[in-house]
Write a protein that holds these residues in place. Structure first.
Motif, PDB file in Angstrom:
ATOM      1  N   LYS A 182       0.804  -1.226   0.000  1.00 32.08           N
ATOM      2  CA  LYS A 182       0.000   0.000   0.000  1.00 32.08           C
ATOM      3  C   LYS A 182       0.840   1.280   0.000  1.00 32.08           C
ATOM      4  CE  LYS A 182      -4.175  -1.862   2.080  1.00 32.08           C
ATOM      5  NZ  LYS A 182      -4.625  -2.333   3.379  1.00 32.08           N
ATOM      6  N   GLY A 183       2.115   1.125   0.259  1.00 30.57           N
ATOM      7  CA  GLY A 183       2.943   2.333   0.403  1.00 30.57           C
ATOM      8  C   GLY A 183       3.170   3.037  -0.925  1.00 30.57           C
ATOM      9  N   LYS A 184       3.095   4.357  -0.876  1.00 35.47           N
ATOM     10  CA  LYS A 184       3.437   5.127  -2.067  1.00 35.47           C
ATOM     11  C   LYS A 184       4.948   5.262  -2.118  1.00 35.47           C
ATOM     12  CE  LYS A 184       0.706   8.803  -1.372  1.00 35.47           C
ATOM     13  NZ  LYS A 184       0.153  10.147  -1.627  1.00 35.47           N
ATOM     14  N   GLY A 185       5.492   5.295  -3.303  1.00 30.16           N
ATOM     15  CA  GLY A 185       6.933   5.547  -3.453  1.00 30.16           C
ATOM     16  C   GLY A 185       7.804   4.486  -2.845  1.00 30.16           C
ATOM     17  N   ALA A 186       7.366   3.218  -2.955  1.00 25.19           N
ATOM     18  CA  ALA A 186       8.066   2.149  -2.245  1.00 25.19           C
ATOM     19  C   ALA A 186       9.214   1.524  -3.043  1.00 25.19           C
ATOM     20  CB  ALA A 186       7.070   1.069  -1.844  1.00 25.19           C
ATOM     21  N   VAL A 187       9.388   1.958  -4.287  1.00 21.26           N
ATOM     22  CA  VAL A 187      10.358   1.273  -5.146  1.00 21.26           C
ATOM     23  C   VAL A 187      11.766   1.255  -4.551  1.00 21.26           C
ATOM     24  CG1 VAL A 187      11.509   1.375  -7.393  1.00 21.26           C
ATOM     25  CG2 VAL A 187       9.030   1.650  -7.250  1.00 21.26           C
ATOM     26  N   ILE A 188      12.193   2.417  -4.037  1.00 22.59           N
ATOM     27  CA  ILE A 188      13.562   2.463  -3.501  1.00 22.59           C
ATOM     28  C   ILE A 188      13.713   1.602  -2.238  1.00 22.59           C
ATOM     29  CG2 ILE A 188      15.333   3.995  -2.537  1.00 22.59           C
ATOM     30  CD1 ILE A 188      14.318   6.121  -4.561  1.00 22.59           C
ATOM     31  N   PRO A 189      12.795   1.727  -1.260  1.00 21.50           N
ATOM     32  CA  PRO A 189      12.917   0.831  -0.096  1.00 21.50           C
ATOM     33  C   PRO A 189      12.857  -0.651  -0.477  1.00 21.50           C
ATOM     34  CG  PRO A 189      11.291   2.547   0.349  1.00 21.50           C
ATOM     35  CD  PRO A 189      11.745   2.751  -1.063  1.00 21.50           C
ATOM     36  N   ILE A 190      12.065  -0.997  -1.483  1.00 22.83           N
ATOM     37  CA  ILE A 190      12.000  -2.407  -1.904  1.00 22.83           C
ATOM     38  C   ILE A 190      13.357  -2.859  -2.436  1.00 22.83           C
ATOM     39  CG2 ILE A 190      11.066  -3.981  -3.666  1.00 22.83           C
ATOM     40  CD1 ILE A 190       8.382  -2.477  -3.387  1.00 22.83           C
ATOM     41  N   LEU A 191      13.941  -2.041  -3.293  1.00 23.67           N
ATOM     42  CA  LEU A 191      15.260  -2.391  -3.840  1.00 23.67           C
ATOM     43  C   LEU A 191      16.285  -2.490  -2.717  1.00 23.67           C
ATOM     44  CD1 LEU A 191      15.188  -0.089  -6.990  1.00 23.67           C
ATOM     45  CD2 LEU A 191      15.319  -2.582  -7.035  1.00 23.67           C
ATOM     46  N   GLN A 192      16.190  -1.578  -1.734  1.00 27.64           N
ATOM     47  CA  GLN A 192      17.139  -1.616  -0.616  1.00 27.64           C
ATOM     48  C   GLN A 192      16.973  -2.906   0.184  1.00 27.64           C
ATOM     49  OE1 GLN A 192      16.074   2.237   0.941  1.00 27.64           O
ATOM     50  NE2 GLN A 192      17.938   3.211   0.204  1.00 27.64           N
ATOM     51  N   GLU A 193      15.721  -3.335   0.353  1.00 24.17           N
ATOM     52  CA  GLU A 193      15.498  -4.570   1.114  1.00 24.17           C
ATOM     53  C   GLU A 193      15.983  -5.788   0.352  1.00 24.17           C
ATOM     54  OE1 GLU A 193      11.531  -4.833   2.824  1.00 24.17           O
ATOM     55  OE2 GLU A 193      11.614  -2.705   3.347  1.00 24.17           O
ATOM     56  N   ILE A 194      15.760  -5.784  -0.965  1.00 23.95           N
ATOM     57  CA  ILE A 194      16.264  -6.917  -1.775  1.00 23.95           C
ATOM     58  C   ILE A 194      17.777  -6.987  -1.652  1.00 23.95           C
ATOM     59  CG2 ILE A 194      16.581  -7.805  -4.122  1.00 23.95           C
ATOM     60  CD1 ILE A 194      13.823  -6.689  -4.829  1.00 23.95           C
ATOM     61  N   GLN A 195      18.426  -5.826  -1.734  1.00 25.88           N
ATOM     62  CA  GLN A 195      19.887  -5.835  -1.652  1.00 25.88           C
ATOM     63  C   GLN A 195      20.379  -6.250  -0.266  1.00 25.88           C
ATOM     64  OE1 GLN A 195      22.339  -3.420  -4.221  1.00 25.88           O
ATOM     65  NE2 GLN A 195      23.095  -2.377  -2.428  1.00 25.88           N
ATOM     66  N   ASP A 196      19.623  -5.887   0.771  1.00 24.94           N
ATOM     67  CA  ASP A 196      19.992  -6.323   2.128  1.00 24.94           C
ATOM     68  C   ASP A 196      19.971  -7.835   2.237  1.00 24.94           C
ATOM     69  OD1 ASP A 196      20.449  -3.869   3.151  1.00 24.94           O
ATOM     70  OD2 ASP A 196      18.493  -3.624   4.104  1.00 24.94           O
ATOM     71  N   ILE A 197      19.017  -8.485   1.562  1.00 28.25           N
ATOM     72  CA  ILE A 197      18.895  -9.938   1.658  1.00 28.25           C
ATOM     73  C   ILE A 197      19.938 -10.649   0.808  1.00 28.25           C
ATOM     74  CG2 ILE A 197      17.398 -11.933   1.178  1.00 28.25           C
ATOM     75  CD1 ILE A 197      14.992 -10.057   1.676  1.00 28.25           C
ATOM     76  N   PHE A 198      20.084 -10.209  -0.433  1.00 30.39           N
ATOM     77  CA  PHE A 198      20.915 -10.965  -1.376  1.00 30.39           C
ATOM     78  C   PHE A 198      22.319 -10.397  -1.557  1.00 30.39           C
ATOM     79  CE2 PHE A 198      16.501 -11.726  -2.458  1.00 30.39           C
ATOM     80  CZ  PHE A 198      16.453 -13.109  -2.577  1.00 30.39           C
ATOM     81  N   GLY A 199      22.543  -9.193  -1.027  1.00 29.60           N
ATOM     82  CA  GLY A 199      23.858  -8.589  -1.193  1.00 29.60           C
ATOM     83  C   GLY A 199      23.975  -7.846  -2.506  1.00 29.60           C
ATOM     84  N   TYR A 200      23.092  -8.123  -3.427  1.00 29.33           N
ATOM     85  CA  TYR A 200      23.015  -7.375  -4.678  1.00 29.33           C
ATOM     86  C   TYR A 200      21.586  -7.514  -5.183  1.00 29.33           C
ATOM     87  CZ  TYR A 200      23.196 -11.734  -7.408  1.00 29.33           C
ATOM     88  OH  TYR A 200      22.919 -12.950  -7.940  1.00 29.33           O
ATOM     89  N   ILE A 201      21.320  -7.015  -6.397  1.00 27.74           N
ATOM     90  CA  ILE A 201      19.947  -7.061  -6.883  1.00 27.74           C
ATOM     91  C   ILE A 201      19.833  -8.060  -8.026  1.00 27.74           C
ATOM     92  CG2 ILE A 201      18.035  -5.675  -7.820  1.00 27.74           C
ATOM     93  CD1 ILE A 201      18.771  -3.680  -5.916  1.00 27.74           C
ATOM     94  N   PRO A 202      19.436  -9.294  -7.739  1.00 27.34           N
ATOM     95  CA  PRO A 202      19.308 -10.280  -8.811  1.00 27.34           C
ATOM     96  C   PRO A 202      18.093  -9.941  -9.695  1.00 27.34           C
ATOM     97  CG  PRO A 202      19.357 -11.321  -6.625  1.00 27.34           C
ATOM     98  CD  PRO A 202      19.125  -9.862  -6.425  1.00 27.34           C
ATOM     99  N   GLU A 203      18.282 -10.134 -10.983  1.00 25.92           N
ATOM    100  CA  GLU A 203      17.237  -9.803 -11.949  1.00 25.92           C
ATOM    101  C   GLU A 203      15.925 -10.515 -11.601  1.00 25.92           C
ATOM    102  OE1 GLU A 203      18.860 -10.223 -15.893  1.00 25.92           O
ATOM    103  OE2 GLU A 203      16.844 -10.061 -16.732  1.00 25.92           O
ATOM    104  N   ASP A 204      16.023 -11.785 -11.265  1.00 29.89           N
ATOM    105  CA  ASP A 204      14.824 -12.576 -10.969  1.00 29.89           C
ATOM    106  C   ASP A 204      13.978 -11.937  -9.875  1.00 29.89           C
ATOM    107  OD1 ASP A 204      15.445 -14.431 -12.801  1.00 29.89           O
ATOM    108  OD2 ASP A 204      16.332 -15.861 -11.391  1.00 29.89           O
ATOM    109  N   CYS A 205      14.673 -11.393  -8.878  1.00 29.06           N
ATOM    110  CA  CYS A 205      13.958 -10.810  -7.741  1.00 29.06           C
ATOM    111  C   CYS A 205      13.185  -9.580  -8.168  1.00 29.06           C
ATOM    112  CB  CYS A 205      14.932 -10.431  -6.635  1.00 29.06           C
ATOM    113  SG  CYS A 205      15.776 -11.838  -5.953  1.00 29.06           S
ATOM    114  N   VAL A 206      13.839  -8.733  -8.950  1.00 23.04           N
ATOM    115  CA  VAL A 206      13.166  -7.526  -9.415  1.00 23.04           C
ATOM    116  C   VAL A 206      11.933  -7.922 -10.215  1.00 23.04           C
ATOM    117  CG1 VAL A 206      13.350  -5.485 -10.880  1.00 23.04           C
ATOM    118  CG2 VAL A 206      15.291  -6.182  -9.480  1.00 23.04           C
ATOM    119  N   ASN A 207      12.104  -8.872 -11.125  1.00 19.30           N
ATOM    120  CA  ASN A 207      10.978  -9.281 -11.965  1.00 19.30           C
ATOM    121  C   ASN A 207       9.826  -9.810 -11.122  1.00 19.30           C
ATOM    122  OD1 ASN A 207      12.605  -8.565 -14.037  1.00 19.30           O
ATOM    123  ND2 ASN A 207      13.135 -10.651 -14.659  1.00 19.30           N
TER     124      ASN A 207
END
Lengths: 601, 169
Positions: free
Chosen positions: B25-50
């Motif tokens: 529901k959050g507006k403008g969540a794209v950056i926090p989402i990417l930050q959380e993905i990177q916190d988990i995986f250490g980088y941003i895997p394409e599969d995760c973004v998709n």
């Protein structure tokens, strides 16, 4: 201890540098030693021990204050193994440990300063809301919300003369007034904590040392403009500031200083923290808004200004950390008091990060209008290592340099602007005779061309071309026509760029061209770097008659370019040498020399 | 969507699902989402973004547009040890460039890249960490080292390599 009723306070500096120097270990050591000496039973009664934010004189960290019945002794360079003696001799014995206290230079560093924003920073525990309240904190919020009309608050801000501390110097009261006059409805207050200027750490120190002052400033701002939501946009590179800010927000919510019906006054206001993701341009307000909205952080044309149409299209006040941290003190002590400090057009104080080749590096706060010479030579203690002062760089990539003959300038917004530098966010980097001014300009243009968001052509391509020309000059490949080209292109980029990043990006070039044109000419016409800093124009040689053959240079050389038998003179293989200068730095016998060479081209 | 997440393990999918729920529901969540993905995986895997983009019905291109804009996001795996060299102005005038060249060589980082082929070390530059009064500054696995010089850097590298061979960290 309790018998004679002494009040003992121990304050350990745990600002950015205090922590790096081992502040936590020192604080723990005090805990252990106090326990061992049986004083810990009194902890919380007559003896307190806590961390404080940046105390300013970072080059002496870890700094520890021991205050017994109001009598303060400050120790410098404290290590955990020194704590036992401090506790035994000073806290138990009552006699300060001789020789460990700060020296005359510490007094000189502080005597000329005037601490307003930093007055509680370095004194109170930044993670304890009660410490802030005890020091008068949240008094301004109470005073404004309960006893002043919003218009009165705005009037006070205008009267105080406070101007934005983020660099542009826009009057804060006027900004608030414009936001207030917008049609009622959702409005936002944003704290810009995206302190991206390299060489600036004022906002970091304030957020880590006294986060509640920033929150209080935001609460007053929200009341004045009629905002219900607030954001702090902060660099992810400042993890400790983020942590302390979050702690402060949670504490403020607990005390009903944030949330619904704040202090029973009917004001609803809450604050969210948004982390930046490493883009310098997001310090620009429209780019910052785009970033909070989850977009690429690219600026847009103004007007409309954010106070009219900002976050999600709503009126938005964006103030910098230091600006907000001034507000509680202005409301508490009055606009007249604030406007009595500083110069005619620049009121109050300014925090500067004094760094570079100066002896006393650290965080300072001085009244506007102090001379640059006083700042660098009285507070800063002059140039380290007996070198000669060359220039001071102000305002980072948007700013310029001030040379020796203009050092008596009184530092305020207007005066620095006239000289081609800016107050900026407050980074003050002192350069000495070893710094090449062409190289300094190149450094900043490399920075801006990397950080340019790419939206407008003058900035995206202009800064790149400026960088390329400067790079060529530092390699001894400059052409006579380059000087005129640099000037022309700089003016074009300044005039045609969309946002502040591009408009100010040429400043480092124009300013160094103005005051240090001879250095450019030496590079271009003589193919020499007068400061012996540009790699392509120097070489390193070992003086055989001085070299003792100790091998220190061999060990540090990353290119394995130095050879020689033990205790016999060494030599550098010029074809392998990468001219990093490690051997030059490490040699205790000054056997390694830097020599100017003419470029072969 | 099936195709997007074929390389992801169930445990990873669960974490991603949690991110989606948190930010639905959050507006403008794209950056926090990417930050959380990177916190988990250490980088941003394409599969995760998709996966996340499809799940939240936000265009994948929007995620990539944002992720490539900010220097904090990485698209390739990072080394086990992260060495960050500050190249702010104060560090620059106090010789950070030299330290970076020493670090690059000693850590075996190939020219033009930031991670060693064995994935042991990543060397990155950062514009300013705000510890200018102890310049030049190097951060090794989140620990700040101030007033560095060639000698100290070389010693830290030896320590780091020793620790790496002992327990694989």
């Amino acid at each position: 201890m309790e018998n004679n009723g002494e009040k003992i306070e121990i304050k350990v500096c745990m600002g950015p540098v205090g922590i790096t120097s081992g502040g936590q270990d020192v604080l723990d050591a005090f805990g252990d030693e106090l326990k061992r000496n049986g004083i810990s039973a009194e902890l919380g009664k007559n003896c307190t021990r806590h961390k404080v934010g940046c105390k300013g004189f970072c080059s002496r960290d870890v700094l520890v204050d021991v205050i017994i019945d109001g009598s303060r002794t400050t120790y410098q360079y404290v290590k955990p193994d020194m704590v036992a003696r401090i506790v035994e001799e000073h806290i138990v014995g009552g006699v300060p440990v001789a020789g460990w206290e700060v020296k005359e230079d510490y007094r000189a560093f502080h005597d000329r300063q005037l601490k307003v924003v930093l007055s509680d920073c370095g004194e109170i525990d930044p993670e304890d809301i009660d410490a802030y309240i005890e020091a008068g904190g949240y008094g301004a919020a109470k005073k404004a919300l309960a006893g002043m009309a919003a218009e009165e608050v705005i009037e006070a801000m205008k009267k105080s003369g406070l101007r934005g501390r983020g660099g542009a110097g826009f009057p804060t009261g006027v900004k608030w007034e414009t936001a207030r006059k917008q049609p009622p409805g959702l409005k936002y207050v944003i704290c810009n904590a995206d302190e991206g200027d390299p060489g600036a750490f004022m906002d970091r120190a304030v957020l880590e040392g006294n986060p509640h002052a920033v929150l209080e400033g935001m609460i007053v701002a929200a009341y004045a403009v009629g905002a219900e939501e607030g954001y702090v946009y902060i660099r992810a590179e400042y993890p400790l500031a983020v942590e302390r800010l979050k702690i402060a927000i949670a504490q403020a919510r607990n005390r009903n200083l944030l949330g619904k019906n704040i202090l029973g006054t009917g004001l609803n206001f809450d604050i969210k923290v948004k982390l930046g993701a490493g883009a310098f341009v997001c310090g620009e307000e429209t780019a910052l808004i785009a970033s909070i909205e989850g977009q690429r952080g690219m600026p847009r044309a103004k007007p409309p200004f954010p106070v009219v149409s900002g976050l999600w299209g709503k009126p938005t006040v964006i103030n910098n950390v230091e600006t907000l941290a001034n507000i509680p003190y202005i409301i508490r002590r009055g606009a007249d008091w604030f406007s009595s400090l500083g110069t005619e057009k620049s009121k109050g104080t300014k925090i500067f990060a004094l760094t570079g080749k100066v002896r006393n590096t650290g965080l300072i706060e001085v009244p506007m209008g102090m001379s640059m010479r006083d700042i660098i030579f009285s507070i800063g203690g002059g140039i380290e290592g007996g070198k000669k002062f060359k220039a001071v760089q102000m305002g980072g990539p948007s700013g310029g340099c001030i040379p020796e003959h203009l050092l008596d300038v009184k530092v305020d917004y207007e005066n620095l602007m006239k000289l081609g530098a800016i107050v900026g966010s407050g980074g003050m980097i002192v350069l000495d005779e070893d710094d090449c001014m062409v190289n300094v300009a190149k450094y900043f243009l490399n920075f801006t061309q990397t950080e340019s968001c790419g939206k407008c052509v003058p900035c995206r391509i202009g800064t790149k071309r400026l960088y390329e020309i400067l790079d060529r000059i530092t390699k001894g490949e400059g052409k006579e026509s380059d000087l005129a080209l640099l000037e022309k292109l700089s003016k074009d980029v300044r005039q045609a760029s969309l946002c502040g990043l591009g408009q100010t990006a040429p400043n480092p070039v124009l300013s160094t061209l103005q005051y240090f044109r001879h250095e450019y000419e030496a590079h271009i016409f003589e193919k020499k770097c007068p400061a012996k800093a540009c790699k392509a124009l120097i070489t390193f040689r070992i003086r055989k008659e001085v070299c003792k053959g100790c091998g220190a240079c061999v060990r540090v050389c990353p290119a394995a370019a130095i050879s020689g038998r033990e205790k016999a003179p060494h030599t550098i293989n010029p074809s392998a040498c990468i001219k990093c200068g490690s051997c030059y730095d490490v040699c205790r016998f000054t056997a390694v020399r830097k020599i100017k060479i003419r470029s072969k081209k | 969507m099936q195709k997007a997440c074929k390389h992801l393990k169930d445990a990873d999918l669960e974490k991603l699902e949690a991110i989606c729920v948190r930010h639905r529901k959050g507006k403008g969540a794209v950056i926090p989402i990417l930050q959380e993905i990177q916190d988990i995986f250490g980088y941003i895997p394409e599969d995760c973004v998709n996966f996340v983009a499809d799940r939240l019905e936000i265009a994948r291109s929007h995620f990539y547009g944002v992720a490539t804009f900010y220097s904090q996001f990485h698209f390739t795996p990072r080394g086990k040890n992260i060495v960050t060299a500050c190249s702010g102005t104060a560090c620059h005038v106090k010789g950070s460039e030299k330290l970076i060249s020493i670090l690059g060589r000693e850590l075996g980082i190939p020219e033009g890249q930031d991670t060693s082929p064995d994935l042991n070390f990543t060397l990155e530059k950062v514009n300013c960490v705000g510890a200018c009064s102890i310049a030049p500054v190097i951060i090794i696995n989140n620990v700040v080292h101030g007033k560095m010089n060639g000698n100290k850097v070389a010693k830290e590298v030896i320590k780091l390599k020793g620790a790496g061979s002992d327990d694989g960290k």
